[in-house]
Design a protein around this motif. Sequence first.
Motif, PDB file in Angstrom:
ATOM      1  N   VAL A   1      37.705  42.759  36.917  1.00  0.00           N
ATOM      2  CA  VAL A   1      38.421  41.485  36.798  1.00  0.00           C
ATOM      3  C   VAL A   1      37.898  40.479  37.814  1.00  0.00           C
ATOM      4  CG1 VAL A   1      40.693  40.422  37.130  1.00  0.00           C
ATOM      5  CG2 VAL A   1      40.465  42.478  35.760  1.00  0.00           C
TER       6      VAL A   1
ATOM      7  N   PHE B   1      36.713  38.280  35.034  1.00  0.00           N
ATOM      8  CA  PHE B   1      37.965  37.643  34.602  1.00  0.00           C
ATOM      9  C   PHE B   1      38.565  36.938  35.820  1.00  0.00           C
ATOM     10  CE2 PHE B   1      40.396  38.467  30.554  1.00  0.00           C
ATOM     11  CZ  PHE B   1      41.194  37.349  30.659  1.00  0.00           C
TER      12      PHE B   1
ATOM     13  N   THR C   1      43.436  31.717  29.723  1.00  0.00           N
ATOM     14  CA  THR C   1      44.257  32.637  28.941  1.00  0.00           C
ATOM     15  C   THR C   1      45.712  32.169  28.917  1.00  0.00           C
ATOM     16  OG1 THR C   1      42.802  34.437  29.591  1.00  0.00           O
ATOM     17  CG2 THR C   1      44.931  35.042  28.680  1.00  0.00           C
TER      18      THR C   1
ATOM     19  N   ALA D   1      44.973  40.914  32.690  1.00  0.00           N
ATOM     20  CA  ALA D   1      43.520  41.031  32.732  1.00  0.00           C
ATOM     21  C   ALA D   1      43.095  42.447  33.107  1.00  0.00           C
ATOM     22  CB  ALA D   1      42.944  40.027  33.725  1.00  0.00           C
TER      23      ALA D   1
ATOM     24  N   ASP E   1      39.325  31.985  34.280  1.00  0.00           N
ATOM     25  CA  ASP E   1      39.561  32.634  32.989  1.00  0.00           C
ATOM     26  C   ASP E   1      41.036  32.982  32.806  1.00  0.00           C
ATOM     27  OD1 ASP E   1      36.746  32.710  32.369  1.00  0.00           O
ATOM     28  OD2 ASP E   1      36.600  34.299  33.878  1.00  0.00           O
TER      29      ASP E   1
END
Length: 1416
Positions: free
Chosen positions: A1127, A1131, A1139, A1227, A1135
């Motif tokens: 992550v 992520f 999301t 995530a 990000d």
Amino acid sequence: MVATPVIPSSVVALLTRFCRLSAERKRSMLAAGIKMVTFLVAPGELCLRSSNWSMPRESTYPGFYTFRASLDFGEDPIYRHIDPPTAFQLELNRLANFRITRFEHPNRSIHVFYAEDRTDKGDARFFVRAFVRQADVYASPSDTTAVSIPEAERTFVACLDALETARCDRRFRRTDFNHLFLHLIPRVPIDVDDVEAICTRIFHRFSSRCWRLRIFMVEIKVHVEKMGPKPLRFILFNPTGHSLRVEGYIEHGDRLLSLDSSDPGHLHGTPVDEPYQVLNRIQRRRVVAQTLETTYVYDYQELFTKALHEQWRRYSQERLLGGFRRHKIPLKLLTCTELILRDEDDEESDLIETNRPPGENEIGMVAWRYTFFTPEYPLGRDAIVIANDITYLSGSFGPREDRLFAKASQLARTLGIPRIYIAANSGARIGLADELRHVFRVEWIDAQDPSRGFQYLYLEAADKLRYEDELGMVRTRDLGNGKYALVDIYGAEDGIGVENLMGSARIAAETSAAYNDCFTITYVAARCVGIGAYLVRLGQRVIQRDHNAPIILTGYSALNKLLGREVYTSHEQLGGTKIMYPNGVTHLRVPNDYEGVRAILGWLSFVPRIQGERPPMIDSIDSVGREVDYDLRSENEDVRFAIEGKWIGPFAMESPSNVSINATTGVAPVISTLAASGPLSSNADGAGAESKQRTRSRGGSQGAPLVTTSVASTSAYALARPPVKHARSLGTETGGAASGASDVAATSATGASMKGGAPRHDEDAHAASDLVENASNAAPSTEGTREAPPPFGMTRSPLWTSSTIEWNSMDSSSVGALGASPPHSPDLSVYSPYEGGSPPLPLMTSETLALNDTSGLRVGSPLLHAGDAFSATNGKANALTNLGSASRSQLVQNGQLGFASANNNNNNPNNNVAGVSLNNAGAGHPSHIANGSAALAPYASSTITADNQGYVFLAGLFDRHSFRETLAGWAKSVVVGRARLGGIPVGVVAAQTVTTEKVIPPDPAAPDSREVREQQAGQVWYPDSSFKTAQCIRDFDREGLPLFILANWRGFSGGARDMFQEVLKFGAEIVDALRVYSKPVFVYIPPGGELRGGAWVVLDTAINPRYIEMYADESARGGVLEPAGTVDIKFRTRDLLKTMQRLLRFGEPKLDPDHGQASHSASASSETVPLQKCSARTATGDKANTTGGSSGSLVATTATENNLNAFEGEVRLPQEQALVPIFRQIAMAFADLHDTPGRMQHKRAIRRIVSWRTSRTFFYWRLRRRLAEEELRSRVLLADPELSPPELDALLRKWARAHDPALEGDVYDLDDPSVVQWLEDELDTQLERRLHKLREARAARQAIALTADAPEALVAAVERSLVQMDEEGRAEWLRTLSARLESASVNLDDISASVSDANTATRRLSGRGLLRRILG
């Protein structure tokens, strides 16, 4: 110690003068045949009259003085203070071969004599002699069996005390082979067998003290009423310190006859009054060995015999109690043949077998060929045993010793049998030419002043003629004047210099080769120096005695001279077990030689009889069909429990049924929540048990009535143990609304508990007792509880949770302490204690918050471990949710745990938990989240078997009591050893999950050095643990063992220090070892385990596709990085914000005014909702938010593409900040789904997903199949080595279909039990016929190829074969060949239509033409 008063010399002088003064009196006594005169003297009165000296009152016991005619009527000091009848009873005349010095002892019934050999050969010993005037027998009240003779035992102890006192007298030097004699004067009214048993029992009881006092023999003379006037003698002796011998004799006339005529003792037929013999050759050598605190080399045969007998006894007893057939101990346990060189001085001499008496060796090396009759091989298995004789030149290595060692080792390699080396030596021999020591001369620089030095050494002319010209011992240079300077000294004997080093190199190379060609093991019984130390290491497998058995390169005194000061004080500082055990040279350490022999036999039990054969299989006392009870995912639990199982308890038993068990864990008080509708299951706590529990013998409870904990209720309960520091808050939560239960019963014992060996603090104990008091006030009390005492030899560290269980007695066919499986239920596994209902709410602590997902596993566990936490309220299962990165203990204390409830069907135990497993960021565990699905809870036994002491055994993966760990002191972050799976030996490598400590001792030679202690985290490969793993894999491969790797590594430690310490090199050696592994390898990722990065790479199946197979549990994980690391890279916050925008696009979320988190209704939980943001803020709006007027609302805006720009950077709004932790968890869950076993199997990274609970059964059948397949493959390849692996696989599948048409496709790949049945049938019945066909086909192919390449060579081979046959065989062969060739020639025309003319010509040549050539 009471001082013995000294008798004045005037008393003896007065009596001597009385006897000798009158010649007439002497002649009269001699004429009357008087040979001895004894005077009874009252010493106090006599001394008072003779010398005006008075003795103490307590010393006025009358004295006896004996004067013999043979001494010219002088006193015989041996008989002083012994009346003549008593002297006869003590048989003092048997001391005639020794010079006697009497030791005065206060007890007049005990007589101690210091004896020295009259031949001055150094034999010195004590003779302690006593008589027993009372012989009352104590009998057992129950069966009237004679138990003891108290007065005899008291006298025996008094004799030991007297000997110990005498050994402290400085007048006497060290003694060995001491002798103790007891004479029971009254007749005893018991049987001979009872007398022997009593004597043996006394000696056994004090055997350790007797060995310390060096008592070689105990002789007991007793009169038995049933034997009449013939007295009995029992000789008890212990020459090695580990094997007691008892021999019984009866005095028949003047001879001793053995009571057992079938096995007469060594005194059978000797005279009753024969004097005691001085030490013979073997006894002298035995004394030398015992002085060095080791066992004489020829006594190891007795130790092996005793160890084999004990091995058979335990093996038979375990299987008899487990319901197996009785195994009788063989009458013959060991045969031994000594191996010697035909010519010890010949370099090429061969070994021959001999049965010469012990101690006849003339070199310092001895070799035997042993045949052990073991439970694994009742018909016998051979081994070559090589041992140093430390009593011969200190066990040093010379050319003759090296030749015998090398020849015996080569024999072991040739036969493929184990080679055992018993090491006790002083390294390469150091010698000088003693024959020149007294003849050489010195040329001084100044003869008048030798302190100025010398020029050279020389020989005179006469010595030069003898030692150079005649004997060739030296080389000289002529200096004139009759002086010949010494240039070289060759010596008369071989073995005084560099030739010893040449031989050392030879045996070093031989040992290195032996490690690769056969099983090698070394037992270090005494010091090993120089080449001896290298031989120990080259043999790899090392067992070392704890004391006085150092492995060193040079002595400590030599190092002190090199350093110039006294630094080291003993060899133990250089190579004792405190050095060699932690550094990985020593695999096992033992307290004495007997345990060392037992360790050798225990290791051999896992090794094939001959190199290359299948491992030895035995009947397992542990059912292969049972499931694995121990939960591997418990925090701070040793991985050894998963391997070998774990004892837990004790339970306190009050009555056979409905017993309330009240106990505590060894870590903290256990608080358990009870519902009114059902009982509480047992919770097994593991912390604090460790090695004592792992090695605890259950022999004391075998055969005792068993009790079983059975849980039959509509609800299942799991227990948790909270840390003590949260006791008060947890007690409030448990009894409050958080649990959702109105009736809560909490019990706990608050004794002093331990965690990791440390005592609890006072405040913890007070908190625990307060918690118990609060829980007791809120719940009905449990009456009739009591705490069971711990079993013998154990501390009360592993105490238990409180629960109410039902105890049922079981018959011998039920589940027992030996692990037999109970009968299975068709609907529910008998190993699950839960039959329905919802689990209760556990205590919310850092110990019980979930770490790993438990999908696919059964509800219920005897342990509520770190990987499973759940709650239930009124039939609803609640999933715990971890918020952000806050610590779990903080969440508990602050009440920030959130619950998401879901309705479930209570009738299905697998639908009771809607689980959300949380991430333990500190430990690196992934977050396994399954929203909207019912995650299955952990597993456990339905029937918990307890012994008569209230202890329960949670079985591990391998057979119970079968695990034998090695190298436990080195690289503790990896656990290695050997175990059995269903009776099949396997090697085991497992990752330790708890933090271990590495200790580097200080060097006395470096004053500034200090002890260094390094903490090593679990699940990580360090340089030492990587090396340990690679080395053990090589050992297992050479032992022919299948390998199990419980893979739970997060990677290699890549810090600067570890890189400098070559972690990369040692990690690569794991690949090297696995690449050439020649037995099945099973890599299994256990529950909650993970295999990441480089750790996966070194274990992947691609390294050795033929042998390595990978499996994983449902909750295991594997990938490049952990979810948190993935992550962080893939992520990131940007990000996460994207999301958020995507998922919160529609609707109007509401923000929690207290926590700033968005909340949604249950109906909208799966919908996407928009995130309302303020595109522009006014001062008024900001002010309103500051005053709290609109702090709980968001200003709605339209979601456009411009809104996404706000997510491209950092978090800007408080609402975003509040949602970041939730989306980070999302995530991580997303990343974790890329590491699941399902994806591993989809990518063919693993072969199959195997549940930990059923892994034992699966791996047992898989292992049997792989072993049978490999045996079949090897035999097929011997018949036809040209078969490729695909062709061989296709051939096996073809044979399987021919045996059973159903064995094809997936059935052949997955149905291991069916394939095993076929393979074993194939090996027993059809294989030889099939192999014969393969050999014929291969020979035909070779003949065809030879015909095409060199037809003349084929003709020549046939002709040579015919010549070597006899007449009848040749005629038969020619008739057969002619018939076949004629038949083949008939079909040549048909064959020629489909082949070329060249091939047709070739075939005709091999037909008629070939026959004409052969027949002429």
